[in-house]
Design a protein around this motif. Structure first.
Motif, mmCIF file in Angstrom:
data_model
loop_
_atom_site.group_PDB
_atom_site.id
_atom_site.type_symbol
_atom_site.label_atom_id
_atom_site.label_comp_id
_atom_site.label_asym_id
_atom_site.label_seq_id
_atom_site.Cartn_x
_atom_site.Cartn_y
_atom_site.Cartn_z
ATOM 1 N N LYS A 8 -0.848 -30.358 5.779
ATOM 2 C CA LYS A 8 -2.212 -30.678 4.995
ATOM 3 C C LYS A 8 -2.669 -29.376 4.761
ATOM 4 C CE LYS A 8 -2.692 -35.581 5.959
ATOM 5 N NZ LYS A 8 -3.532 -36.562 6.415
ATOM 6 N N HIS A 9 -2.679 -28.540 5.740
ATOM 7 C CA HIS A 9 -3.534 -27.220 5.808
ATOM 8 C C HIS A 9 -3.024 -26.196 4.232
ATOM 9 C CE1 HIS A 9 -5.774 -23.478 6.850
ATOM 10 N NE2 HIS A 9 -4.525 -22.981 6.883
ATOM 11 N N SER A 10 -1.575 -26.288 4.593
ATOM 12 C CA SER A 10 -0.848 -25.495 3.424
ATOM 13 C C SER A 10 -1.108 -26.008 2.254
ATOM 14 C CB SER A 10 0.653 -25.623 3.920
ATOM 15 O OG SER A 10 1.512 -25.083 2.858
ATOM 16 N N ILE A 11 -0.988 -27.592 2.010
ATOM 17 C CA ILE A 11 -1.360 -28.216 0.853
ATOM 18 C C ILE A 11 -2.623 -27.767 0.551
ATOM 19 C CG2 ILE A 11 -1.674 -30.495 -0.132
ATOM 20 C CD1 ILE A 11 0.536 -31.408 1.259
ATOM 21 N N ALA A 12 -3.765 -27.731 1.437
ATOM 22 C CA ALA A 12 -5.273 -27.505 0.785
ATOM 23 C C ALA A 12 -5.071 -25.958 0.500
ATOM 24 C CB ALA A 12 -5.898 -27.553 1.976
ATOM 25 N N LYS A 13 -4.363 -25.181 1.089
ATOM 26 C CA LYS A 13 -4.516 -23.491 0.801
ATOM 27 C C LYS A 13 -3.637 -23.577 -0.822
ATOM 28 C CE LYS A 13 -3.145 -19.219 2.746
ATOM 29 N NZ LYS A 13 -2.470 -18.582 3.761
ATOM 30 N N GLU A 14 -2.714 -24.237 -1.204
ATOM 31 C CA GLU A 14 -2.078 -23.910 -2.216
ATOM 32 C C GLU A 14 -3.022 -24.537 -3.393
ATOM 33 O OE1 GLU A 14 0.636 -22.456 -3.014
ATOM 34 O OE2 GLU A 14 1.089 -21.842 -1.230
ATOM 35 N N SER A 15 -3.887 -25.685 -3.167
ATOM 36 C CA SER A 15 -4.704 -26.502 -4.042
ATOM 37 C C SER A 15 -5.683 -25.445 -4.424
ATOM 38 C CB SER A 15 -5.359 -27.478 -3.358
ATOM 39 O OG SER A 15 -6.173 -28.156 -4.292
ATOM 40 N N SER A 16 -6.225 -24.770 -3.299
ATOM 41 C CA SER A 16 -7.399 -23.785 -3.443
ATOM 42 C C SER A 16 -6.775 -22.550 -4.227
ATOM 43 C CB SER A 16 -7.967 -23.260 -2.440
ATOM 44 O OG SER A 16 -8.500 -24.269 -1.471
ATOM 45 N N LYS A 17 -5.698 -22.117 -4.213
ATOM 46 C CA LYS A 17 -5.040 -21.146 -4.860
ATOM 47 C C LYS A 17 -5.047 -21.251 -6.302
ATOM 48 C CE LYS A 17 -1.390 -19.667 -2.374
ATOM 49 N NZ LYS A 17 -0.204 -19.022 -2.036
ATOM 50 N N ALA A 18 -4.631 -22.647 -6.660
ATOM 51 C CA ALA A 18 -4.331 -23.142 -8.017
ATOM 52 C C ALA A 18 -5.510 -23.202 -8.611
ATOM 53 C CB ALA A 18 -3.765 -24.541 -7.910
ATOM 54 N N ILE A 19 -6.720 -23.601 -8.179
ATOM 55 C CA ILE A 19 -8.129 -23.616 -8.832
ATOM 56 C C ILE A 19 -8.725 -22.173 -8.782
ATOM 57 C CG2 ILE A 19 -9.843 -24.120 -6.843
ATOM 58 C CD1 ILE A 19 -9.593 -26.078 -9.957
ATOM 59 N N VAL A 20 -8.522 -21.469 -8.153
ATOM 60 C CA VAL A 20 -8.887 -19.910 -8.308
ATOM 61 C C VAL A 20 -8.212 -19.312 -9.348
ATOM 62 C CG1 VAL A 20 -8.813 -17.744 -7.103
ATOM 63 C CG2 VAL A 20 -9.602 -19.745 -5.830
ATOM 64 N N LYS A 21 -7.102 -19.589 -9.798
ATOM 65 C CA LYS A 21 -6.093 -19.134 -10.699
ATOM 66 C C LYS A 21 -6.694 -19.804 -11.881
ATOM 67 C CE LYS A 21 -1.423 -18.212 -8.882
ATOM 68 N NZ LYS A 21 0.000 -18.786 -8.979
ATOM 69 N N VAL A 22 -7.003 -20.968 -12.144
ATOM 70 C CA VAL A 22 -7.774 -21.409 -13.351
ATOM 71 C C VAL A 22 -8.951 -20.793 -13.527
ATOM 72 C CG1 VAL A 22 -8.643 -23.528 -14.230
ATOM 73 C CG2 VAL A 22 -6.640 -23.811 -12.953
ATOM 74 N N VAL A 23 -9.879 -20.613 -12.495
ATOM 75 C CA VAL A 23 -11.091 -19.715 -12.895
ATOM 76 C C VAL A 23 -10.747 -18.466 -13.234
ATOM 77 C CG1 VAL A 23 -13.070 -18.965 -11.954
ATOM 78 C CG2 VAL A 23 -12.376 -21.103 -11.438
ATOM 79 N N VAL A 24 -9.811 -17.788 -12.790
ATOM 80 C CA VAL A 24 -9.259 -16.390 -13.211
ATOM 81 C C VAL A 24 -9.093 -16.281 -14.475
ATOM 82 C CG1 VAL A 24 -7.695 -14.543 -12.742
ATOM 83 C CG2 VAL A 24 -9.238 -15.526 -10.817
ATOM 84 N N TYR A 25 -8.125 -17.303 -14.951
ATOM 85 C CA TYR A 25 -7.714 -17.521 -16.480
ATOM 86 C C TYR A 25 -8.783 -17.577 -17.220
ATOM 87 C CZ TYR A 25 -2.761 -17.845 -14.573
ATOM 88 O OH TYR A 25 -1.639 -17.641 -13.756
ATOM 89 N N ILE A 26 -9.619 -18.376 -17.029
ATOM 90 C CA ILE A 26 -10.691 -18.647 -17.880
ATOM 91 C C ILE A 26 -11.411 -17.465 -18.274
ATOM 92 C CG2 ILE A 26 -12.955 -19.906 -18.340
ATOM 93 C CD1 ILE A 26 -11.648 -22.418 -16.943
ATOM 94 N N VAL A 27 -11.880 -16.914 -16.997
ATOM 95 C CA VAL A 27 -12.695 -15.566 -17.110
ATOM 96 C C VAL A 27 -11.944 -14.447 -17.958
ATOM 97 C CG1 VAL A 27 -13.594 -13.537 -15.721
ATOM 98 C CG2 VAL A 27 -13.927 -15.982 -14.987
ATOM 99 N N LEU A 28 -10.338 -14.349 -17.662
ATOM 100 C CA LEU A 28 -9.929 -13.340 -18.550
ATOM 101 C C LEU A 28 -9.953 -13.766 -19.980
ATOM 102 C CD1 LEU A 28 -6.627 -12.728 -16.199
ATOM 103 C CD2 LEU A 28 -8.427 -11.151 -16.859
#
Length: 140
Positions: A8-28
């Protein structure tokens, strides 16, 4: 720490990375669009290069590229969010459905921007029916 908590910790980490990528893509996307607008409307006309009529095509290409990245990022976020409760095949099926819906919405938005609102609405309605029926058959 048990393996369930670790997973569950690993899944939460991957989920956080995915949403950070979305924010980075929007800013880019916003940054690249600003640069393209500056080049087409301010910088190049200073040197006698008038290609402002082609800015629409550049914007469409940028919207398609970053739109796909953003849709994929959102689909991955939903996948990792669903992995907490469901198995991989179920979460992957939903991820693929989200990608298909996102790409359909992206195509309808681009068509609406290029050919007019009526074309976007017509394509969006058609894609909505096709994707809806296909999703109903796959997910039940």
């Amino acid at each position: 720490m048990s393996s369930d908590n670790l997973e569950k910790h690993s899944i939460a980490k991957e989920s956080s990375k995915a949403i950070v990528k979305v924010v980075v893509y929007i800013v880019l996307y916003v940054a690249v669009t600003m640069i393209i607008q500056y080049l087409f409307f301010s910088f190049l006309p200073q040197y006698g290069i008038n290609i402002t009529d082609y800015a629409v095509y550049a914007n469409i290409l940028i919207a398609l590229a970053f739109g796909y990245l953003i849709v994929s990022g959102i689909a991955n976020f939903i996948y990792w969010t669903l992995r907490v409760k469901y198995t991989h095949p179920t979460a992957a099926a939903v991820r693929n459905v989200i990608k298909i819906i996102g790409i359909g919405g992206l195509a309808a938005a681009i068509a609406g921007g290029v050919a007019g609102g009526a074309a976007g609405v017509a394509l969006g309605g058609f894609l909505g029916m096709v994707i809806g029926f296909a999703t109903q058959q796959v997910l039940g």
